[in-house]
Design a protein around this motif. Structure first.
Motif, PDB file in Angstrom:
ATOM      1  N   GLU A   4       0.982  -1.098  -0.015  1.00  0.00           N
ATOM      2  CA  GLU A   4      -0.001  -0.026   0.061  1.00  0.00           C
ATOM      3  C   GLU A   4       1.181   1.262   0.191  1.00  0.00           C
ATOM      4  OE1 GLU A   4      -2.550   2.606  -0.256  1.00  0.00           O
ATOM      5  OE2 GLU A   4      -1.581   2.765   1.652  1.00  0.00           O
ATOM      6  N   SER A   5       0.981   1.868  -1.026  1.00  0.00           N
ATOM      7  CA  SER A   5       1.869   2.979  -1.286  1.00  0.00           C
ATOM      8  C   SER A   5       1.809   4.254  -0.076  1.00  0.00           C
ATOM      9  CB  SER A   5       1.785   3.537  -2.521  1.00  0.00           C
ATOM     10  OG  SER A   5       0.447   4.348  -2.760  1.00  0.00           O
ATOM     11  N   THR A   6       0.682   4.587   0.327  1.00  0.00           N
ATOM     12  CA  THR A   6       0.678   5.462   1.221  1.00  0.00           C
ATOM     13  C   THR A   6       1.187   4.832   2.509  1.00  0.00           C
ATOM     14  OG1 THR A   6      -1.369   6.195   0.245  1.00  0.00           O
ATOM     15  CG2 THR A   6      -1.167   6.998   2.425  1.00  0.00           C
TER      16      THR A   6
ATOM     17  N   LYS B  97      22.616   2.015  -9.264  1.00  0.00           N
ATOM     18  CA  LYS B  97      22.479   0.504  -8.958  1.00  0.00           C
ATOM     19  C   LYS B  97      20.840   0.164  -9.300  1.00  0.00           C
ATOM     20  CE  LYS B  97      25.723  -0.193  -5.028  1.00  0.00           C
ATOM     21  NZ  LYS B  97      25.768  -0.527  -3.576  1.00  0.00           N
ATOM     22  N   PRO B  98      20.784  -0.661  -9.895  1.00  0.00           N
ATOM     23  CA  PRO B  98      19.334  -1.091 -10.486  1.00  0.00           C
ATOM     24  C   PRO B  98      18.247  -1.137  -9.490  1.00  0.00           C
ATOM     25  CG  PRO B  98      20.780  -2.331 -11.418  1.00  0.00           C
ATOM     26  CD  PRO B  98      21.480  -1.614 -10.236  1.00  0.00           C
ATOM     27  N   MET B  99      17.065  -0.462  -9.572  1.00  0.00           N
ATOM     28  CA  MET B  99      15.954  -0.652  -8.883  1.00  0.00           C
ATOM     29  C   MET B  99      14.590  -1.029  -9.786  1.00  0.00           C
ATOM     30  SD  MET B  99      16.383   3.192  -6.696  1.00  0.00           S
ATOM     31  CE  MET B  99      15.468   2.882  -5.254  1.00  0.00           C
ATOM     32  N   PHE B 100      13.896  -1.809  -8.815  1.00  0.00           N
ATOM     33  CA  PHE B 100      12.753  -2.479  -9.497  1.00  0.00           C
ATOM     34  C   PHE B 100      11.501  -2.194  -8.590  1.00  0.00           C
ATOM     35  CE2 PHE B 100      10.860  -7.072 -10.822  1.00  0.00           C
ATOM     36  CZ  PHE B 100       9.915  -6.461 -11.356  1.00  0.00           C
ATOM     37  N   GLY B 101      10.518  -1.374  -8.889  1.00  0.00           N
ATOM     38  CA  GLY B 101       9.450  -1.372  -8.254  1.00  0.00           C
ATOM     39  C   GLY B 101       8.030  -2.073  -8.566  1.00  0.00           C
ATOM     40  N   THR B 102       7.167  -2.657  -7.997  1.00  0.00           N
ATOM     41  CA  THR B 102       6.149  -3.533  -8.562  1.00  0.00           C
ATOM     42  C   THR B 102       5.095  -2.858  -7.676  1.00  0.00           C
ATOM     43  OG1 THR B 102       6.427  -5.172  -6.882  1.00  0.00           O
ATOM     44  CG2 THR B 102       7.681  -5.497  -8.857  1.00  0.00           C
ATOM     45  N   CYS B 103       3.807  -2.730  -8.361  1.00  0.00           N
ATOM     46  CA  CYS B 103       2.843  -2.261  -8.050  1.00  0.00           C
ATOM     47  C   CYS B 103       2.979  -0.687  -7.129  1.00  0.00           C
ATOM     48  CB  CYS B 103       2.094  -3.165  -7.202  1.00  0.00           C
ATOM     49  SG  CYS B 103       0.283  -2.751  -6.910  1.00  0.00           S
ATOM     50  N   ALA B 104       2.538  -0.913  -5.871  1.00  0.00           N
ATOM     51  CA  ALA B 104       3.175   0.384  -4.937  1.00  0.00           C
ATOM     52  C   ALA B 104       4.530   0.695  -5.261  1.00  0.00           C
ATOM     53  CB  ALA B 104       2.995  -0.103  -3.696  1.00  0.00           C
ATOM     54  N   GLY B 105       5.335  -0.197  -5.481  1.00  0.00           N
ATOM     55  CA  GLY B 105       6.927   0.204  -5.745  1.00  0.00           C
ATOM     56  C   GLY B 105       7.006   1.014  -6.810  1.00  0.00           C
ATOM     57  N   LEU B 106       6.326   0.685  -7.841  1.00  0.00           N
ATOM     58  CA  LEU B 106       6.283   1.606  -9.115  1.00  0.00           C
ATOM     59  C   LEU B 106       5.699   3.072  -8.988  1.00  0.00           C
ATOM     60  CD1 LEU B 106       6.502   2.102 -12.286  1.00  0.00           C
ATOM     61  CD2 LEU B 106       4.162   0.832 -12.349  1.00  0.00           C
ATOM     62  N   ILE B 107       4.571   2.994  -7.983  1.00  0.00           N
ATOM     63  CA  ILE B 107       4.383   4.581  -7.695  1.00  0.00           C
ATOM     64  C   ILE B 107       5.267   5.165  -7.084  1.00  0.00           C
ATOM     65  CG2 ILE B 107       2.533   5.594  -6.310  1.00  0.00           C
ATOM     66  CD1 ILE B 107       0.581   3.271  -6.585  1.00  0.00           C
ATOM     67  N   LEU B 108       5.970   4.525  -6.049  1.00  0.00           N
ATOM     68  CA  LEU B 108       7.211   5.234  -5.284  1.00  0.00           C
ATOM     69  C   LEU B 108       8.433   5.753  -6.268  1.00  0.00           C
ATOM     70  CD1 LEU B 108       7.014   3.079  -2.015  1.00  0.00           C
ATOM     71  CD2 LEU B 108       6.259   5.283  -2.227  1.00  0.00           C
ATOM     72  N   LEU B 109       8.613   4.739  -7.125  1.00  0.00           N
ATOM     73  CA  LEU B 109       9.569   5.081  -8.159  1.00  0.00           C
ATOM     74  C   LEU B 109       9.616   6.328  -9.026  1.00  0.00           C
ATOM     75  CD1 LEU B 109      11.419   1.758  -9.409  1.00  0.00           C
ATOM     76  CD2 LEU B 109      12.523   3.585  -8.003  1.00  0.00           C
ATOM     77  N   ALA B 110       8.101   6.541  -9.521  1.00  0.00           N
ATOM     78  CA  ALA B 110       7.799   7.507 -10.527  1.00  0.00           C
ATOM     79  C   ALA B 110       8.072   8.743 -10.214  1.00  0.00           C
ATOM     80  CB  ALA B 110       6.398   7.382 -10.617  1.00  0.00           C
ATOM     81  N   LYS B 111       8.471   9.455 -11.329  1.00  0.00           N
ATOM     82  CA  LYS B 111       8.652  11.042 -11.195  1.00  0.00           C
ATOM     83  C   LYS B 111       7.467  11.889 -11.159  1.00  0.00           C
ATOM     84  CE  LYS B 111      13.185  11.899 -13.313  1.00  0.00           C
ATOM     85  NZ  LYS B 111      14.056  12.318 -14.515  1.00  0.00           N
ATOM     86  N   SER B 112       6.451  11.432 -11.478  1.00  0.00           N
ATOM     87  CA  SER B 112       5.067  12.037 -11.133  1.00  0.00           C
ATOM     88  C   SER B 112       3.904  11.085 -10.865  1.00  0.00           C
ATOM     89  CB  SER B 112       4.883  13.242 -12.151  1.00  0.00           C
ATOM     90  OG  SER B 112       4.561  12.537 -13.341  1.00  0.00           O
ATOM     91  N   VAL B 113       2.798  11.342  -9.728  1.00  0.00           N
ATOM     92  CA  VAL B 113       1.682  10.620  -9.895  1.00  0.00           C
ATOM     93  C   VAL B 113       0.515  11.518  -9.836  1.00  0.00           C
ATOM     94  CG1 VAL B 113       0.668   9.190  -8.070  1.00  0.00           C
ATOM     95  CG2 VAL B 113       3.168   9.325  -8.192  1.00  0.00           C
TER      96      VAL B 113
ATOM     97  N   ARG C 207      -5.579  -3.869  -7.159  1.00  0.00           N
ATOM     98  CA  ARG C 207      -5.434  -2.236  -6.948  1.00  0.00           C
ATOM     99  C   ARG C 207      -4.607  -1.765  -7.643  1.00  0.00           C
ATOM    100  NH1 ARG C 207      -5.727  -0.488  -1.180  1.00  0.00           N
ATOM    101  NH2 ARG C 207      -6.204   1.598  -2.129  1.00  0.00           N
ATOM    102  N   ALA C 208      -4.110  -1.985  -8.884  1.00  0.00           N
ATOM    103  CA  ALA C 208      -2.866  -1.716  -9.606  1.00  0.00           C
ATOM    104  C   ALA C 208      -3.017  -0.352 -10.165  1.00  0.00           C
ATOM    105  CB  ALA C 208      -2.615  -2.647 -10.894  1.00  0.00           C
ATOM    106  N   PRO C 209      -1.860   0.374 -10.380  1.00  0.00           N
ATOM    107  CA  PRO C 209      -1.785   1.646 -11.093  1.00  0.00           C
ATOM    108  C   PRO C 209      -1.443   1.307 -12.383  1.00  0.00           C
ATOM    109  CG  PRO C 209       0.431   0.887  -9.875  1.00  0.00           C
ATOM    110  CD  PRO C 209      -0.517  -0.215  -9.694  1.00  0.00           C
ATOM    111  N   HIS C 210      -1.421   2.293 -13.300  1.00  0.00           N
ATOM    112  CA  HIS C 210      -0.866   2.125 -14.516  1.00  0.00           C
ATOM    113  C   HIS C 210      -0.143   3.164 -14.914  1.00  0.00           C
ATOM    114  CE1 HIS C 210      -3.796   4.763 -16.474  1.00  0.00           C
ATOM    115  NE2 HIS C 210      -3.041   4.642 -17.621  1.00  0.00           N
ATOM    116  N   ILE C 211       0.737   2.949 -16.012  1.00  0.00           N
ATOM    117  CA  ILE C 211       1.664   4.248 -16.453  1.00  0.00           C
ATOM    118  C   ILE C 211       1.197   4.881 -17.624  1.00  0.00           C
ATOM    119  CG2 ILE C 211       4.002   4.675 -17.453  1.00  0.00           C
ATOM    120  CD1 ILE C 211       5.231   2.032 -16.277  1.00  0.00           C
ATOM    121  N   VAL C 212       0.842   6.175 -17.257  1.00  0.00           N
ATOM    122  CA  VAL C 212      -0.082   7.181 -18.089  1.00  0.00           C
ATOM    123  C   VAL C 212       0.815   7.697 -19.194  1.00  0.00           C
ATOM    124  CG1 VAL C 212      -1.639   8.939 -18.613  1.00  0.00           C
ATOM    125  CG2 VAL C 212      -1.516   7.787 -16.357  1.00  0.00           C
TER     126      VAL C 212
END
Length: 196
Positions: A50-52, A75-91, A137-142
């Motif tokens: 849960e990203s929050t 170093k490489p980073m891999f974000g899955t679901c909530a992890g992708l939200i945390l990695l993103a430059k904008s939400v 409860r997945a996000p997607h990349i817009v």
């Protein structure tokens, strides 16, 4: 041969499942619960959850600046679901990003609520065909930046992408017995460390 160590951010989410997937691929796994452990690892997975809640715990334990430094380190980073939200430059709906490392714009909860969770087989470029992908409860990349490679789509929505050492997906690859996506990330880490 456990030639590399992959960290899994161990504050909240599907930590055990990622550890199992890493070990199934023959790499060493470290559950990262304190800042010093970030120095011991060659790559980092930020799991689904849960990203929050995850952000609150990142702030509580002063992880945000060290995570940003880890991203800058190459170093490489891999974000899955909530992890992708945390990695993103904008939400969508948020003025400030979290880690803000990957040049993607994310919309949260794009595929409905928990009860509308589903699994679908996806073809993921360079990773696998027919990969079982669990959406909860997945996000997607817009939108993606010019250096971002789109790896997979579902219903005309971007659900997996890579930008250099950053990898992200909307779904939970760790919740299946298919470890090919984690294998792809481990190979990214090995290449970064010049392991061949």
């Amino acid at each position: 041969m456990r030639d590399i160590k992959i960290g899994v951010l161990g504050l909240q989410g599907a930590v055990r499942e990622h550890v199992a997937a890493i070990e199934a691929n023959g790499a060493g796994a470290v559950v990262v619960k304190n800042l010093e452990q970030l120095k011991e690892i060659d790559g980092l997975i930020i799991p689904g959850g849960e990203s929050t809640t995850m952000r609150r715990l990142i702030d509580k334990y002063d992880f945000m600046d060290p995570l940003k430094e880890f991203a800058i380190s190459g170093k490489p980073m891999f974000g899955t679901c909530a992890g992708l939200i945390l990695l993103a430059k904008s939400v969508e709906g948020y003025e400030e990003p979290h880690i803000g490392a990957m040049d993607v714009h994310i919309e949260r909860n794009s595929f409905g609520r928990q009860k509308e969770s589903f699994e679908v087989d996806l073809d993921i470029s360079g990773v696998a065909n027919g990969f079982p992908s669990v959406f909860i409860r997945a996000p997607h990349i817009v939108r993606v930046g010019k250096n971002v490679e789109i790896l997979a789509m579902h219903n005309n929505r971007i659900v997996a992408a890579r930008e250099g050492q950053f990898l992200g997906c909307s779904f939970h690859p760790e919740l299946t017995k298919d470890h090919r996506f984690n294998s792809y990330f481990i190979n990214m880490v090995r290449k970064q460390k010049d392991y061949y």
